[in-house]
Motif scaffolding. Structure first.
Motif, PDB file in Angstrom:
ATOM      1  N   LYS A 126     -12.193  29.654 118.127  1.00 21.35           N
ATOM      2  CA  LYS A 126     -10.477  29.290 118.515  1.00 21.35           C
ATOM      3  C   LYS A 126     -10.667  27.808 119.173  1.00 21.35           C
ATOM      4  O   LYS A 126     -11.562  27.659 120.072  1.00 21.35           O
ATOM      5  CB  LYS A 126      -9.958  30.425 119.166  1.00 21.35           C
TER       6      LYS A 126
ATOM      7  N   CYS B 266      -0.039  27.395 127.663  1.00 20.12           N
ATOM      8  CA  CYS B 266      -0.097  28.717 127.591  1.00 20.12           C
ATOM      9  C   CYS B 266       1.072  29.400 128.211  1.00 20.12           C
ATOM     10  O   CYS B 266       1.541  30.414 127.990  1.00 20.12           O
ATOM     11  CB  CYS B 266      -1.193  29.314 128.043  1.00 20.12           C
TER      12      CYS B 266
ATOM     13  N   ASP C 294       4.983  32.248 118.741  1.00 20.88           N
ATOM     14  CA  ASP C 294       3.865  32.274 119.630  1.00 20.88           C
ATOM     15  C   ASP C 294       2.572  31.810 118.813  1.00 20.88           C
ATOM     16  O   ASP C 294       1.637  31.384 119.560  1.00 20.88           O
ATOM     17  CB  ASP C 294       3.865  33.447 120.265  1.00 20.88           C
ATOM     18  N   ALA C 295       2.257  32.038 117.388  1.00 18.32           N
ATOM     19  CA  ALA C 295       1.228  31.798 116.597  1.00 18.32           C
ATOM     20  C   ALA C 295       0.926  30.497 116.775  1.00 18.32           C
ATOM     21  O   ALA C 295      -0.185  29.825 116.442  1.00 18.32           O
ATOM     22  CB  ALA C 295       1.258  32.177 115.330  1.00 18.32           C
TER      23      ALA C 295
ATOM     24  N   ASN D 148      -1.891  30.034 119.181  1.00 18.57           N
ATOM     25  CA  ASN D 148      -2.978  31.119 119.096  1.00 18.57           C
ATOM     26  C   ASN D 148      -4.508  30.707 119.056  1.00 18.57           C
ATOM     27  O   ASN D 148      -5.334  31.529 118.838  1.00 18.57           O
ATOM     28  CB  ASN D 148      -2.480  32.294 118.416  1.00 18.57           C
TER      29      ASN D 148
ATOM     30  N   GLU E 132      -4.064  37.749 108.536  1.00 18.90           N
ATOM     31  CA  GLU E 132      -3.137  37.173 109.725  1.00 18.90           C
ATOM     32  C   GLU E 132      -2.933  35.820 109.216  1.00 18.90           C
ATOM     33  O   GLU E 132      -3.648  34.864 109.021  1.00 18.90           O
ATOM     34  CB  GLU E 132      -4.187  37.067 111.075  1.00 18.90           C
TER      35      GLU E 132
ATOM     36  N   ASN F  83      -1.233  33.403 111.232  1.00 20.49           N
ATOM     37  CA  ASN F  83      -1.389  32.665 112.369  1.00 20.49           C
ATOM     38  C   ASN F  83      -0.447  31.213 112.087  1.00 20.49           C
ATOM     39  O   ASN F  83      -0.951  30.250 112.460  1.00 20.49           O
ATOM     40  CB  ASN F  83      -2.758  31.964 112.320  1.00 20.49           C
TER      41      ASN F  83
ATOM     42  N   SER G  93       0.335  25.127 113.769  1.00 19.08           N
ATOM     43  CA  SER G  93      -0.020  24.693 115.230  1.00 19.08           C
ATOM     44  C   SER G  93       0.842  23.534 115.569  1.00 19.08           C
ATOM     45  O   SER G  93       1.321  22.542 114.845  1.00 19.08           O
ATOM     46  CB  SER G  93      -1.494  24.682 115.561  1.00 19.08           C
TER      47      SER G  93
END
Length: 163
Positions: free
Chosen positions: A11, A19, A31-32, A35, A44, A46, A156
């Motif tokens: 990761k 965070c 929130d993903a 992650n 998933e 993500n 992201s």
């Protein structure tokens, strides 16, 4: 991994200030976005699933001097992208994946006042990096349009603190 390579089981390390940020969105949990995974892995997703006009805000505990924003959009990596050795005339005009975000804005908040930082109208990249040099207490990403899909994903939004 910041250049969008994938190493199974690994990761991306997320900064502590990120965070601890308060993440709010007008649509679906976001929130993903931090992650540590930038793609679908198994079942998933993500990702933050969104539509045109949706936004997500990262609010920080205190002002942060930021140096870089990295956004990873869905480029439909699950699609089988077969490339024939010969392109028949007129048949290779596929274009970008419909789910790819085409236009978006990034705004920053300084001393409680929102200011436009980035306005992209013709994005074609999955992994987008913007170098910045601002002290902020919040960052907002708003997606405006894709290349044809009604629902699209952002994997992201990493924000790097200046050292």
């Amino acid at each position: 991994m910041e250049d969008d390579c994938y190493l199974p089981g690994k990761k991306i390390q997320i900064a502590d200030f990120l965070c601890r940020a308060r993440i709010t969105s007008n649509q679906n949990p976001a929130d993903a976005l931090i992650n540590g995974h930038d793609r679908v892995i198994g079942v998933e997703e993500n990702a933050w699933v969104c539509h045109a006009g949706d936004w997500v805000v990262f609010e920080f505990e205190k002002e942060v001097k930021i140096s870089k924003l990295r956004i990873v959009f869905d480029s439909d990596l699950c699609d089988s992208k077969r490339m024939p050795h010969i392109w028949p005339l007129g048949e290779h005009l596929q274009g970008l994946p419909k789910c790819m975000v085409k236009s978006y804005t990034v705004d920053i908040r300084q001393n409680g006042v929102w200011k436009s930082l980035i306005y992209e109208t013709d994005n074609y990249q999955r992994n987008v990096v913007h170098l910045v040099n601002d002290t902020v207490d919040a960052v907002r990403l708003t997606v405006h349009e894709s290349y044809g899909a009604e629902e699209f994903r952002v994997f992201s939004l990493y924000i790097e603190e200046q050292k």
